[in-house]
Design a protein around this motif. Sequence first.
Motif, short mmCIF file in Angstrom:
data_model
loop_
_atom_site.label_atom_id
_atom_site.label_comp_id
_atom_site.label_asym_id
_atom_site.label_seq_id
_atom_site.Cartn_x
_atom_site.Cartn_y
_atom_site.Cartn_z
N GLY A 1 0.82 -1.20 0.00
CA GLY A 1 0.00 0.00 0.00
C GLY A 1 0.86 1.25 0.00
O GLY A 1 2.09 1.19 -0.08
N LYS A 2 0.20 2.40 0.10
CA LYS A 2 0.90 3.68 0.01
C LYS A 2 2.00 3.80 1.06
O LYS A 2 3.12 4.20 0.76
N GLU A 3 1.69 3.47 2.30
CA GLU A 3 2.67 3.62 3.37
C GLU A 3 3.83 2.64 3.20
O GLU A 3 4.99 2.98 3.43
N GLU A 4 3.52 1.41 2.77
CA GLU A 4 4.57 0.42 2.55
C GLU A 4 5.48 0.82 1.40
O GLU A 4 6.70 0.61 1.44
N MET A 5 4.89 1.40 0.36
CA MET A 5 5.70 1.85 -0.77
C MET A 5 6.63 2.98 -0.35
O MET A 5 7.80 3.02 -0.75
N ARG A 6 6.12 3.89 0.46
CA ARG A 6 6.97 4.98 0.93
C ARG A 6 8.16 4.43 1.71
O ARG A 6 9.29 4.85 1.52
N ALA A 7 7.88 3.48 2.59
CA ALA A 7 8.94 2.90 3.39
C ALA A 7 9.94 2.15 2.54
O ALA A 7 11.14 2.10 2.85
N ALA A 8 9.46 1.57 1.41
CA ALA A 8 10.33 0.74 0.58
C ALA A 8 11.37 1.55 -0.16
O ALA A 8 12.51 1.10 -0.33
N PHE A 9 11.01 2.74 -0.64
CA PHE A 9 12.00 3.44 -1.47
C PHE A 9 12.13 4.93 -1.21
O PHE A 9 12.80 5.64 -1.96
N LEU A 10 11.53 5.45 -0.13
CA LEU A 10 11.68 6.88 0.15
C LEU A 10 12.78 7.18 1.18
O LEU A 10 13.22 8.32 1.29
N THR A 11 13.20 6.16 1.90
CA THR A 11 14.25 6.39 2.88
C THR A 11 15.53 6.85 2.18
O THR A 11 16.07 6.14 1.33
N GLY A 12 15.96 8.04 2.48
CA GLY A 12 17.17 8.56 1.86
C GLY A 12 16.97 9.10 0.46
O GLY A 12 17.93 9.52 -0.19
N ALA A 13 15.72 9.11 -0.04
CA ALA A 13 15.47 9.62 -1.39
C ALA A 13 15.62 11.14 -1.42
O ALA A 13 15.40 11.81 -0.41
N PRO A 14 15.99 11.70 -2.58
CA PRO A 14 16.09 13.17 -2.69
C PRO A 14 14.76 13.84 -2.37
O PRO A 14 13.69 13.25 -2.48
N ASP A 15 14.85 15.11 -1.98
CA ASP A 15 13.66 15.84 -1.54
C ASP A 15 12.57 15.89 -2.59
O ASP A 15 11.38 15.79 -2.27
N HIS A 16 12.94 16.07 -3.89
CA HIS A 16 11.92 16.21 -4.92
C HIS A 16 11.16 14.90 -5.12
O HIS A 16 9.97 14.91 -5.48
N ILE A 17 11.81 13.75 -4.87
CA ILE A 17 11.13 12.47 -4.99
C ILE A 17 10.22 12.26 -3.78
O ILE A 17 9.06 11.83 -3.90
N ARG A 18 10.73 12.59 -2.59
CA ARG A 18 9.92 12.47 -1.38
C ARG A 18 8.69 13.35 -1.47
O ARG A 18 7.57 12.93 -1.12
N SER A 19 8.87 14.57 -1.95
CA SER A 19 7.75 15.51 -2.06
C SER A 19 6.66 14.97 -2.99
O SER A 19 5.47 15.07 -2.69
N TYR A 20 7.08 14.35 -4.10
CA TYR A 20 6.12 13.83 -5.07
C TYR A 20 5.28 12.71 -4.45
O TYR A 20 4.05 12.69 -4.57
N TRP A 21 5.93 11.76 -3.77
CA TRP A 21 5.22 10.60 -3.27
C TRP A 21 4.47 10.87 -1.97
O TRP A 21 3.53 10.14 -1.63
N GLU A 22 4.87 11.89 -1.22
CA GLU A 22 4.18 12.17 0.03
C GLU A 22 2.98 13.08 -0.14
O GLU A 22 2.17 13.23 0.78
N ARG A 23 2.85 13.68 -1.32
CA ARG A 23 1.71 14.57 -1.57
C ARG A 23 0.42 13.77 -1.70
O ARG A 23 0.38 12.71 -2.34
N GLU A 24 -0.66 14.26 -1.08
CA GLU A 24 -1.96 13.61 -1.26
C GLU A 24 -2.40 13.77 -2.71
O GLU A 24 -2.24 14.82 -3.31
#
Length: 292
Positions: free
Chosen positions: A136-159
């Motif tokens: 799911g959304k939270e699992e995907m974030r945990a899978a590849f957002l740790t240490g990701a650049p800010d612009h990638i984190r911002s894209y995936w964390e936006r509702e």
Amino acid sequence: MSRTAPSAMQQLVSSLDLEVLEQDLFRGTSPQVGWQRVFGGQVIGQALVAAQRTVSADRPVHSLHAYFMRPGDPAAPIIYTVDRIRDGLSFATRRVVAIQHGKAIFSLSASFQKEEEGLEYQASMPEVTPPEKLPGKEEMRAAFLTGAPDHIRSYWERERPIEVRPLALDHYVSDRKLDAEQKVWVRTTGPVPDDRIIQAAILAYLSDMTLLDTALFAHGRSVFDRDLQVASLDHAMWFHRPSRLDDWLLYSMDSPNTNGARGFTRGSLYQRDGRLIASVAQEGLIRDRANA
């Protein structure tokens, strides 16, 4: 009294409810979510709503062909002008031009047809893992957002109004060259009005998601690569069967070609029960700034 902020899905539905300025003239706005340019799927959806509102209700859309000319400014309204090209006995044709700051940013031609019986066939839906068994959304974030650049984190964390569950995450976490194909489950994050015009527009909106990404798989690149300039150039869509969009849809995509700083992609959208509801084709700009 405080008011609850509208959800991303509510904002999308609201943005598709265009303001009528005059006959065949409409105004749309963009959700203010911090994007530097208007999402292409939003412009497709709004232009389709503008066209459909000049066609009788017994003629749903069956195809559209569109070109992106300039990036849209999310801070400014978009004016949609509709040209009633033809109303025949069975078909109607419309052309829509989207204008911002006095210039055309997008054009769309769409065809509408009275529903009728005919020969029936469709390709079978691929057999894939059901969405409930995917991260799911939270699992995907945990899978590849740790240490990701800010612009990638911002894209995936936006509702967002559409939830995406890819069948594989390799493309997001690796620069390995992959087969130029992908499958994702997609669904709206809120209820969809019981209105075929809005349902078709939301389907057009989500059809622009993840599609061009597929053209980058064979190169081990992604849309988050800041050395790449990636943008939709044109978009074509055929609506085969109506869908209420009240459950997950499977979006099966492939890319048979990239060249000339362009990538070509194709997609098929299936209901969970296997019904093929739409087919999509798109070509997009893929310009490597590092080699420019």
